[in-house]
Design an enzyme around this catalytic site. Structure first.
Site, mmCIF file in Angstrom:
data_model
loop_
_atom_site.group_PDB
_atom_site.id
_atom_site.type_symbol
_atom_site.label_atom_id
_atom_site.label_comp_id
_atom_site.label_asym_id
_atom_site.label_seq_id
_atom_site.Cartn_x
_atom_site.Cartn_y
_atom_site.Cartn_z
ATOM 1 N N SER A 1 0.674 -1.269 0.011
ATOM 2 C CA SER A 1 -0.005 0.053 0.060
ATOM 3 C C SER A 1 0.671 1.492 0.148
ATOM 4 O O SER A 1 2.101 1.182 0.348
ATOM 5 C CB SER A 1 -0.913 -0.067 1.308
ATOM 6 O OG SER A 1 -1.248 1.260 1.553
ATOM 7 N N TYR B 1 -2.489 -1.933 10.442
ATOM 8 C CA TYR B 1 -2.672 -1.826 8.909
ATOM 9 C C TYR B 1 -1.648 -1.134 8.418
ATOM 10 O O TYR B 1 -0.908 -2.159 7.576
ATOM 11 C CB TYR B 1 -4.132 -1.204 8.382
ATOM 12 C CG TYR B 1 -3.941 -1.276 6.891
ATOM 13 C CD1 TYR B 1 -4.270 -2.598 6.484
ATOM 14 C CD2 TYR B 1 -3.782 -0.169 6.035
ATOM 15 C CE1 TYR B 1 -4.435 -2.726 4.894
ATOM 16 C CE2 TYR B 1 -3.694 -0.419 4.758
ATOM 17 C CZ TYR B 1 -4.031 -1.689 4.103
ATOM 18 O OH TYR B 1 -4.108 -1.760 2.789
HETATM 19 N N1 LIG Z 1 -8.677 -0.415 -1.722
HETATM 20 C C1 LIG Z 1 -7.539 0.010 -1.445
HETATM 21 O O1 LIG Z 1 -7.893 1.379 -1.271
HETATM 22 C C2 LIG Z 1 -6.376 -0.554 -1.057
HETATM 23 C C3 LIG Z 1 -5.214 0.520 -1.135
HETATM 24 C C4 LIG Z 1 -3.904 0.023 -0.849
HETATM 25 C C5 LIG Z 1 -3.708 -1.481 -0.736
HETATM 26 N N2 LIG Z 1 -4.868 -2.523 -0.921
HETATM 27 C C6 LIG Z 1 -4.664 -3.891 -0.588
HETATM 28 O O2 LIG Z 1 -5.233 -4.491 -1.762
HETATM 29 C C7 LIG Z 1 -5.592 -5.797 -1.237
HETATM 30 C C8 LIG Z 1 -6.955 -6.285 -1.788
HETATM 31 O O3 LIG Z 1 -7.718 -5.378 -1.405
HETATM 32 P P1 LIG Z 1 -8.992 -4.618 -2.130
HETATM 33 O O4 LIG Z 1 -9.005 -3.178 -1.973
HETATM 34 O O5 LIG Z 1 -9.252 -5.348 -3.426
HETATM 35 O O6 LIG Z 1 -10.404 -5.120 -1.009
HETATM 36 P P2 LIG Z 1 -11.550 -6.080 -1.106
HETATM 37 O O7 LIG Z 1 -12.158 -5.821 -2.452
HETATM 38 O O8 LIG Z 1 -12.194 -6.000 0.140
HETATM 39 O O9 LIG Z 1 -10.882 -7.584 -1.545
HETATM 40 C C9 LIG Z 1 -10.214 -8.362 -0.701
HETATM 41 C C10 LIG Z 1 -9.906 -10.002 -0.976
HETATM 42 O O10 LIG Z 1 -9.059 -10.542 0.093
HETATM 43 C C11 LIG Z 1 -10.183 -11.663 0.610
HETATM 44 N N3 LIG Z 1 -9.997 -11.962 1.948
HETATM 45 C C12 LIG Z 1 -10.368 -11.171 2.943
HETATM 46 N N4 LIG Z 1 -10.385 -11.878 4.057
HETATM 47 C C13 LIG Z 1 -9.566 -13.157 3.743
HETATM 48 C C14 LIG Z 1 -9.259 -14.250 4.397
HETATM 49 N N5 LIG Z 1 -9.430 -14.328 5.871
HETATM 50 N N6 LIG Z 1 -8.822 -15.368 3.509
HETATM 51 C C15 LIG Z 1 -8.714 -15.393 2.225
HETATM 52 N N7 LIG Z 1 -9.082 -14.191 1.564
HETATM 53 C C16 LIG Z 1 -9.643 -13.139 2.255
HETATM 54 C C17 LIG Z 1 -11.417 -11.060 0.035
HETATM 55 O O11 LIG Z 1 -12.532 -12.440 -0.304
HETATM 56 P P3 LIG Z 1 -13.240 -13.171 0.825
HETATM 57 O O12 LIG Z 1 -14.026 -12.147 1.624
HETATM 58 O O13 LIG Z 1 -14.185 -13.955 0.052
HETATM 59 O O14 LIG Z 1 -12.426 -14.136 1.693
HETATM 60 C C18 LIG Z 1 -11.520 -10.390 -1.029
HETATM 61 O O15 LIG Z 1 -11.231 -11.172 -2.266
HETATM 62 C C19 LIG Z 1 -5.516 -5.772 0.193
HETATM 63 O O16 LIG Z 1 -4.165 -6.540 0.679
HETATM 64 C C20 LIG Z 1 -5.471 -4.495 0.609
HETATM 65 O O17 LIG Z 1 -4.802 -4.169 1.995
HETATM 66 C C21 LIG Z 1 -6.120 -1.831 -0.819
#
Ligand SMILES: NC(=O)c1ccc[n+]([C@@H]2O[C@H](COP(=O)([O-])OP(=O)(O)OC[C@H]3O[C@@H](n4cnc5c(N)ncnc54)[C@H](OP(=O)(O)O)[C@@H]3O)[C@@H](O)[C@H]2O)c1
Length: 257
Positions: free
Chosen positions: A136, A149
């Site tokens: 991130s 986080y």
């Molecule tokens: N969105 C942002 O602003 C942002 C910014 C910087 C970094 N990120 C990073 O990007 C990555 C993806 O996040 P996203 O933004 O795409 O959010 P998201 O739409 O909430 O996706 C998160 C994914 O992780 C899976 N997940 C959550 N808990 C889990 C568990 N216990 N076991 C296995 N899978 C799990 C979820 O699937 P299930 O619920 O089906 O398990 C989902 O597929 C993360 O590492 C996040 O920290 C996001």
């Protein structure tokens, strides 16, 4: 046909990666908890792109999750690992639920590191492979109100940079993708959807983030920050005193919509 394993594939950035790799005709292994979302996505990818898919529901916040996933995939040659599953949290550390925070750290830190360690040896033996760890912009600075986080994402970048150096000359690369605010379910799940930082107008699309990550991964870059504005943010600790940067990140996170 090359195979990619994507964790957190059921939504957001992970799902965008799945669509991207499907367009490139990869065989795709989709992992996250929700079986129904994974099956639905797998069916769509097969229908639209004619690719082979495999779904493997797993809870990576459980300490044996990564080992179970690795065991299930024994005998499958994984060419690319997208280590993407992760969650956020919001609030003063002293007010947050200890159990939920530990689960987040288990997923964002322990599980990511374990998956890297489980899949890396075979890639090194083979002399080829690529891994992308999702960090991130908060990998670069401390974030009050998201303390655990931001610390978890600092771990991701530090781990990636160190291992990328170790892997020189092996034919295997590891890349950290460090996105800023992205339009996924992340903010709602982290209970941050009333904050200015999750204003839809300011969010990058997950497709764009995945595309930038894909390019960096294929070039074997050590890390990439999508977007000029986000890159400038990550340079702040080099330009200003750390205490000042921490104060600013807090004020940004506190702003309401
Ligand atoms: N969105 C942002 O602003 C942002 C910014 C910087 C970094 N990120 C990073 O990007 C990555 C993806 O996040 P996203 O933004 O795409 O959010 P998201 O739409 O909430 O996706 C998160 C994914 O992780 C899976 N997940 C959550 N808990 C889990 C568990 N216990 N076991 C296995 N899978 C799990 C979820 O699937 P299930 O619920 O089906 O398990 C989902 O597929 C993360 O590492 C996040 O920290 C996001």
């Amino acid at each position: 046909m090359a195979t990619v394993l994507i964790t957190g594939a059921s939504s957001g950035i992970g799902k965008a990666f799945a669509e991207l790799f499907a367009k490139q005709n990869y065989r795709i292994i989709l992992a996250s908890r929700s079986e129904s979302k994974l099956s639905h996505l797998a069916t769509e990818l097969q229908r639209q792109h004619g690719v082979q898919t495999l779904t493997t529901p797993v809870d990576l916040a459980q300490s044996d999750g990564p080992r179970l996933l690795h065991e299930r995939l024994q005998g499958q040659s994984i060419d690319i690992l997208i280590n993407n599953a992760g969650i956020g949290s919001f609030g003063f550390l002293h007010e947050l639920d200890v159990q939920s925070e530990q689960e987040m750290l288990q997923l964002n830190v322990q599980s990511l590191s374990q998956l890297l360690m489980l899949f890396l040896p075979e890639m090194v033996r083979r002399g080829s492979g690529r891994i992308l760890n999702v960090g991130s912009t908060t990998s670069f600075y401390a974030c009050p109100l998201s303390a655990n986080y931001s610390a978890s994402k600092a771990f991701v970048l530090s781990l990636t940079e160190a291992v990328a150096n170790e892997l020189q000359g092996t034919g295997v690369t590891v890349t950290a993708l460090c996105p800023g605010a992205t339009g996924t379910e992340f903010f709602r799940k982290a209970k941050m959807d009333g904050q200015k930082v999750s204003d839809p107008k300011a969010l990058m699309s997950p497709d764009k983030v995945a595309q930038i990550g894909y390019t960096a991964l294929m070039r074997g870059k050590v890390f990439v920050v999508p977007g000029v504005q986000n890159w400038l943010l990550t340079q702040a600790p080099r330009l200003f005193p750390r205490k000042f940067v921490t104060r600013i990140t807090r004020s940004v996170l506190e702003r309401k919509m």
